[in-house]
Design an enzyme around this catalytic site. Sequence first.
Site, PDB file in Angstrom:
ATOM      1  N   GLN A 202       3.524   0.904  -3.102  1.00 46.48           N
ATOM      2  CA  GLN A 202       2.579   1.386  -2.097  1.00 46.48           C
ATOM      3  C   GLN A 202       1.200   1.476  -2.741  1.00 46.48           C
ATOM      4  O   GLN A 202       0.922   2.380  -3.534  1.00 46.48           O
ATOM      5  CB  GLN A 202       3.036   2.733  -1.557  1.00 46.48           C
ATOM      6  CG  GLN A 202       4.451   2.705  -0.963  1.00 46.48           C
ATOM      7  CD  GLN A 202       4.536   1.866   0.306  1.00 46.48           C
ATOM      8  OE1 GLN A 202       4.050   2.259   1.363  1.00 46.48           O
ATOM      9  NE2 GLN A 202       5.160   0.700   0.203  1.00 46.48           N
ATOM     10  N   ALA A 243       3.981   8.622   8.295  1.00 51.08           N
ATOM     11  CA  ALA A 243       4.339   7.477   7.454  1.00 51.08           C
ATOM     12  C   ALA A 243       3.110   6.671   7.030  1.00 51.08           C
ATOM     13  O   ALA A 243       1.981   6.942   7.456  1.00 51.08           O
ATOM     14  CB  ALA A 243       5.324   6.589   8.197  1.00 51.08           C
ATOM     15  N   HIS A 244       3.368   5.654   6.206  1.00 52.01           N
ATOM     16  CA  HIS A 244       2.265   4.871   5.640  1.00 52.01           C
ATOM     17  C   HIS A 244       1.458   4.141   6.712  1.00 52.01           C
ATOM     18  O   HIS A 244       1.971   3.648   7.693  1.00 52.01           O
ATOM     19  CB  HIS A 244       2.767   3.891   4.570  1.00 52.01           C
ATOM     20  CG  HIS A 244       3.858   2.973   5.003  1.00 52.01           C
ATOM     21  ND1 HIS A 244       4.561   2.210   4.106  1.00 52.01           N
ATOM     22  CD2 HIS A 244       4.376   2.680   6.215  1.00 52.01           C
ATOM     23  CE1 HIS A 244       5.455   1.480   4.749  1.00 52.01           C
ATOM     24  NE2 HIS A 244       5.357   1.754   6.022  1.00 52.01           N
ATOM     25  N   ASN A 245       0.129   4.149   6.473  1.00 50.58           N
ATOM     26  CA  ASN A 245      -0.840   3.425   7.298  1.00 50.58           C
ATOM     27  C   ASN A 245      -0.974   3.951   8.722  1.00 50.58           C
ATOM     28  O   ASN A 245      -1.522   3.283   9.589  1.00 50.58           O
ATOM     29  CB  ASN A 245      -0.544   1.919   7.302  1.00 50.58           C
ATOM     30  CG  ASN A 245      -0.592   1.331   5.911  1.00 50.58           C
ATOM     31  OD1 ASN A 245       0.449   1.045   5.317  1.00 50.58           O
ATOM     32  ND2 ASN A 245      -1.783   1.187   5.363  1.00 50.58           N
TER      33      ASN A 245
END
Length: 345
Positions: A202, A243-245
């Site tokens: 990540q 969560a990511h992004n």
Amino acid sequence: MTHASHHFTLADIARHLDVDFEGDAEQPIRGLATLKEAASDQVAFLANRAYLKDLATTQAAAVLLHPEHGKNCPVPRLEMANPYLGYAKLSQLFDPLPARDITGIHPTAVVAKSVVMGEGVSVQAHAVIEAGVMLGERVVVGAGSVIGADSVIGDETRLHANVTVSHGIVVGKRVILQSGCVIGGDGFGFAHDGAGWHKIAQLGGVVLGDDVEVGSCSSIDRGALGDTVIGNDVKIDSQVQIAHNVSIGDHSALAGCVGIAGSTKVGKHCMLGGGVGLSGHLTICDGVQVTGMSLVTNSIHEPGVYSSGTGAMHNTQWRKNAVRFKQLDEIAKRLSRLEKSYRSE
């Protein structure tokens, strides 16, 4: 009931709220309490009509309330169109937490030599601050907290005890990070080769705007490539997973146990009730409210209130309905055939 060492007069309270009052200007005010529990040196407030029954018998020194209830108040009153907002402002006066802050670095803290600190910083026991970190003025780093390398923490931000801010994170001004939250942990990224999983590094970060609050044990994952972005004045409750992004627009609020999957974009002034789930890669426009325990699987392009699922009911009724849910597809087909038959006659 609140207890604090702060002493104010009724005149001080009215001045702080910018409201008029009738009563003894020198009346000491030593705290806040509910209408039912308030003592003669405390201010109470009425923001919910459900507690109107307690107004007539309150022993408070004064009551903060809407003008429509003023004539029913037996004690001095502080009238505001939004009494709950007034309560919020008064609560800051009686908060004992800032008085406990001691500037400087505790001898048990581990702080890299390259860390840059503004004036009035407090680093409490057993905190760890890695190389390249920049702390703004009057930042408080709570006991046992960790700030990873090259992160930037804005002025007057507070990390409560045992907060983790990972490497390369940007945190704005006046942010509050409650105990146990993790900002910048790895996003949930894996590739499957048919037999097992391969971790995807990540490489992005997290950017928190100004005046954000993140509740205890909540997680905001770092981006896979770009950053996860939380706008200004966003309020995030405890045990929330972002969560990511993901991006969340300014002034939005997320209640406990909300889960937002990767790359979903939430607009400004949105409110997500407790337990709401948003699937990944969705767009939620500005001004959307999603009620508790709802699951959103498609993008929302019109502001308003949205819900899913069914409310609780007696188990016997629920079991009957569960059978009917399974029959809906067949019922719809039968209805369609009947409509076609009716039109052909």
